[in-house]
Scaffold this motif. Structure first.
Motif, PDB file in Angstrom:
ATOM      1  N   PRO A 271       0.817  -1.222   0.000  1.00  0.00           N
ATOM      2  CA  PRO A 271       0.000   0.000   0.000  1.00  0.00           C
ATOM      3  C   PRO A 271       0.852   1.274   0.000  1.00  0.00           C
ATOM      4  CG  PRO A 271      -0.792  -1.558   1.624  1.00  0.00           C
ATOM      5  CD  PRO A 271       0.489  -2.100   1.084  1.00  0.00           C
ATOM      6  N   GLU A 272       2.047   1.186   0.570  1.00  0.00           N
ATOM      7  CA  GLU A 272       2.906   2.374   0.634  1.00  0.00           C
ATOM      8  C   GLU A 272       3.621   2.630  -0.683  1.00  0.00           C
ATOM      9  OE1 GLU A 272       5.216   2.053   4.562  1.00  0.00           O
ATOM     10  OE2 GLU A 272       4.659   0.026   3.976  1.00  0.00           O
ATOM     11  N   GLY A 273       3.696   1.607  -1.514  1.00  0.00           N
ATOM     12  CA  GLY A 273       4.419   1.750  -2.767  1.00  0.00           C
ATOM     13  C   GLY A 273       5.076   0.448  -3.143  1.00  0.00           C
ATOM     14  N   LEU A 274       5.648   0.432  -4.335  1.00  0.00           N
ATOM     15  CA  LEU A 274       6.229  -0.798  -4.838  1.00  0.00           C
ATOM     16  C   LEU A 274       7.727  -0.850  -4.546  1.00  0.00           C
ATOM     17  CD1 LEU A 274       5.371  -2.496  -8.147  1.00  0.00           C
ATOM     18  CD2 LEU A 274       7.773  -2.063  -7.653  1.00  0.00           C
ATOM     19  N   THR A 275       8.173  -1.987  -4.060  1.00  0.00           N
ATOM     20  CA  THR A 275       9.604  -2.196  -3.877  1.00  0.00           C
ATOM     21  C   THR A 275       9.992  -3.486  -4.595  1.00  0.00           C
ATOM     22  OG1 THR A 275       9.099  -3.242  -1.745  1.00  0.00           O
ATOM     23  CG2 THR A 275       9.937  -0.994  -1.683  1.00  0.00           C
ATOM     24  N   ALA A 276      11.182  -3.494  -5.151  1.00  0.00           N
ATOM     25  CA  ALA A 276      11.648  -4.678  -5.859  1.00  0.00           C
ATOM     26  C   ALA A 276      13.153  -4.770  -5.783  1.00  0.00           C
ATOM     27  CB  ALA A 276      11.207  -4.631  -7.324  1.00  0.00           C
ATOM     28  N   GLY A 277      13.642  -5.999  -5.796  1.00  0.00           N
ATOM     29  CA  GLY A 277      15.084  -6.216  -5.742  1.00  0.00           C
ATOM     30  C   GLY A 277      15.452  -7.540  -6.374  1.00  0.00           C
ATOM     31  N   ILE A 278      16.638  -7.589  -6.942  1.00  0.00           N
ATOM     32  CA  ILE A 278      17.131  -8.825  -7.537  1.00  0.00           C
ATOM     33  C   ILE A 278      17.720  -9.697  -6.435  1.00  0.00           C
ATOM     34  CG2 ILE A 278      18.805  -9.809  -9.152  1.00  0.00           C
ATOM     35  CD1 ILE A 278      18.678  -7.081 -10.624  1.00  0.00           C
ATOM     36  N   ILE A 279      17.333 -10.951  -6.451  1.00  0.00           N
ATOM     37  CA  ILE A 279      17.870 -11.881  -5.462  1.00  0.00           C
ATOM     38  C   ILE A 279      19.314 -12.196  -5.819  1.00  0.00           C
ATOM     39  CG2 ILE A 279      17.646 -14.193  -4.475  1.00  0.00           C
ATOM     40  CD1 ILE A 279      14.633 -14.027  -5.143  1.00  0.00           C
ATOM     41  N   VAL A 280      20.216 -11.853  -4.926  1.00  0.00           N
ATOM     42  CA  VAL A 280      21.630 -12.059  -5.218  1.00  0.00           C
ATOM     43  C   VAL A 280      22.290 -13.077  -4.277  1.00  0.00           C
ATOM     44  CG1 VAL A 280      21.903  -9.749  -6.202  1.00  0.00           C
ATOM     45  CG2 VAL A 280      22.367 -10.123  -3.784  1.00  0.00           C
ATOM     46  N   GLU A 281      21.558 -13.486  -3.262  1.00  0.00           N
ATOM     47  CA  GLU A 281      22.151 -14.421  -2.313  1.00  0.00           C
ATOM     48  C   GLU A 281      21.074 -15.297  -1.682  1.00  0.00           C
ATOM     49  OE1 GLU A 281      24.447 -12.484   0.666  1.00  0.00           O
ATOM     50  OE2 GLU A 281      24.867 -14.322   1.758  1.00  0.00           O
ATOM     51  N   THR A 282      21.307 -16.595  -1.670  1.00  0.00           N
ATOM     52  CA  THR A 282      20.349 -17.535  -1.076  1.00  0.00           C
ATOM     53  C   THR A 282      21.094 -18.592  -0.259  1.00  0.00           C
ATOM     54  OG1 THR A 282      20.422 -19.012  -2.994  1.00  0.00           O
ATOM     55  CG2 THR A 282      18.711 -17.315  -3.000  1.00  0.00           C
ATOM     56  N   GLU A 283      20.343 -19.250   0.610  1.00  0.00           N
ATOM     57  CA  GLU A 283      20.859 -20.410   1.301  1.00  0.00           C
ATOM     58  C   GLU A 283      19.804 -21.502   1.270  1.00  0.00           C
ATOM     59  OE1 GLU A 283      23.723 -18.284   4.657  1.00  0.00           O
ATOM     60  OE2 GLU A 283      22.070 -19.560   5.261  1.00  0.00           O
ATOM     61  N   ALA A 284      20.249 -22.741   1.165  1.00  0.00           N
ATOM     62  CA  ALA A 284      19.328 -23.872   1.141  1.00  0.00           C
ATOM     63  C   ALA A 284      19.262 -24.512   2.517  1.00  0.00           C
ATOM     64  CB  ALA A 284      19.789 -24.897   0.108  1.00  0.00           C
ATOM     65  N   TYR A 285      18.068 -24.879   2.916  1.00  0.00           N
ATOM     66  CA  TYR A 285      17.889 -25.628   4.169  1.00  0.00           C
ATOM     67  C   TYR A 285      17.148 -26.915   3.864  1.00  0.00           C
ATOM     68  CZ  TYR A 285      19.879 -21.863   6.718  1.00  0.00           C
ATOM     69  OH  TYR A 285      20.781 -20.959   7.192  1.00  0.00           O
ATOM     70  N   LEU A 286      17.829 -28.025   4.077  1.00  0.00           N
ATOM     71  CA  LEU A 286      17.290 -29.321   3.705  1.00  0.00           C
ATOM     72  C   LEU A 286      16.743 -30.070   4.913  1.00  0.00           C
ATOM     73  CD1 LEU A 286      19.924 -30.563   1.118  1.00  0.00           C
ATOM     74  CD2 LEU A 286      18.022 -28.983   0.851  1.00  0.00           C
ATOM     75  N   GLN A 287      15.973 -31.086   4.581  1.00  0.00           N
ATOM     76  CA  GLN A 287      15.296 -31.884   5.596  1.00  0.00           C
ATOM     77  C   GLN A 287      16.284 -32.550   6.561  1.00  0.00           C
ATOM     78  OE1 GLN A 287      13.146 -35.032   3.785  1.00  0.00           O
ATOM     79  NE2 GLN A 287      11.525 -35.022   5.319  1.00  0.00           N
ATOM     80  N   ASN A 288      17.385 -33.030   6.008  1.00  0.00           N
ATOM     81  CA  ASN A 288      18.332 -33.771   6.855  1.00  0.00           C
ATOM     82  C   ASN A 288      19.481 -32.888   7.332  1.00  0.00           C
ATOM     83  OD1 ASN A 288      19.578 -33.317   4.452  1.00  0.00           O
ATOM     84  ND2 ASN A 288      20.241 -35.410   4.125  1.00  0.00           N
ATOM     85  N   ASP A 289      19.202 -31.582   7.400  1.00  0.00           N
ATOM     86  CA  ASP A 289      20.231 -30.616   7.725  1.00  0.00           C
ATOM     87  C   ASP A 289      20.034 -30.136   9.164  1.00  0.00           C
ATOM     88  OD1 ASP A 289      21.657 -28.287   8.023  1.00  0.00           O
ATOM     89  OD2 ASP A 289      20.528 -27.177   6.509  1.00  0.00           O
ATOM     90  N   PRO A 290      21.017 -30.299  10.012  1.00  0.00           N
ATOM     91  CA  PRO A 290      20.854 -29.951  11.427  1.00  0.00           C
ATOM     92  C   PRO A 290      20.541 -28.477  11.665  1.00  0.00           C
ATOM     93  CG  PRO A 290      23.108 -30.716  10.933  1.00  0.00           C
ATOM     94  CD  PRO A 290      22.307 -30.904   9.705  1.00  0.00           C
ATOM     95  N   ALA A 291      20.846 -27.629  10.710  1.00  0.00           N
ATOM     96  CA  ALA A 291      20.570 -26.206  10.873  1.00  0.00           C
ATOM     97  C   ALA A 291      19.146 -25.844  10.463  1.00  0.00           C
ATOM     98  CB  ALA A 291      21.561 -25.386  10.043  1.00  0.00           C
ATOM     99  N   CYS A 292      18.444 -26.784   9.871  1.00  0.00           N
ATOM    100  CA  CYS A 292      17.100 -26.497   9.368  1.00  0.00           C
ATOM    101  C   CYS A 292      16.084 -26.524  10.507  1.00  0.00           C
ATOM    102  CB  CYS A 292      16.729 -27.545   8.318  1.00  0.00           C
ATOM    103  SG  CYS A 292      15.113 -27.324   7.602  1.00  0.00           S
TER     104      CYS A 292
END
Length: 200
Positions: free
Chosen positions: A32-53
């Motif tokens: 409602p305040e306005g449009l914001t957009a950004g290119i995704i430049v960094e991601t991390e994967a979290y898997l089912q068998n991953d202790p950090a997930c």
DNA sequence: CTAATGATGAACT
DNA sequence: GTTCATCATTAGG
């Protein structure tokens, strides 16, 4: 907005592949305040068998969104201060997700600056807590599909960006897993880790 | 380097 | 029902 990423996009990749394919995509929030957009430049994967997930142990009310369909948002509160934004991936009920760690601001920059309280472009979205603030994401975005009318992703312009694979940041368990991906040379990633020297 | 901060799951009574 | 340790972060020095 005819070419937003459809839900099939999130269904066709496994979590690690999706984490790579999301790089270069543009995340758009038409608030409602306005449009914001950004290119995704960094991601991390979290898997089912991953202790950090979060979903490593079992399904709970908190991580329930991670067991939803691919393309559903999982937003959670951490350290009593900041939110993190994930996109659920993998098959339904597997409890896997991709954490969005950094964006390159492309639209609504003034609004981002206002929400972040800084004018430094590189500081607007260079971290999971920061981009969530800049984009105006909050807890209500939990369970919201990222192919909604006011909240969606656009496909990357570059089909084959150079991607760097490295270890994740800020976690204590599973810290040696190479589940972090970012666009090579991009200045908007949260932290540029020097390349590891060859292991002894 | 450290403090701040709140939700959560696990382990008690 | 209550308490405690944990947590995928950031800002400030």
């Amino acid at each position: 907005m005819q070419d937003i990423l459809p839900k099939e996009f999130f269904e066709k990749y496994d979590t690690l592949s999706l984490a790579r394919h999301l790089l270069g995509c543009t995340l758009v929030h038409n608030s409602p305040e306005g449009l914001t957009a950004g290119i995704i430049v960094e991601t991390e994967a979290y898997l089912q068998n991953d202790p950090a997930c979060h979903a490593y142990r079992k399904k709970t009310p908190r991580n329930a969104a991670m067991f939803e369909k691919p393309g559903i948002s999982y937003v959670y509160f951490i350290y009593g201060v900041y939110h993190c934004f994930n996109i659920v991936s993998g098959q339904k009920d597997t409890g896997e997700a991709v954490l969005i760690r950094a964006l390159e601001p492309v639209d609504g920059i003034e609004l981002m600056q206002q929400r972040r309280g800084t004018t430094q472009l590189k500081n607007l979205c260079s971290g999971p807590g920061k981009l969530v603030t800049a984009m105006g994401i909050n807890r209500d975005f939990n369970f919201l599909p990222v192919y909604s009318h006011h909240f969606y992703c656009l496909p990357p312009k570059d089909e084959n960006p150079e991607i760097v694979t490295t270890t994740r940041i800020g976690i204590t368990r599973g810290a040696d897993l190479l589940y972090r991906f970012y666009l090579k040379g991009n200045q908007f990633v949260s932290k540029i880790v020097k390349e590891k020297p060859a292991a002894p």
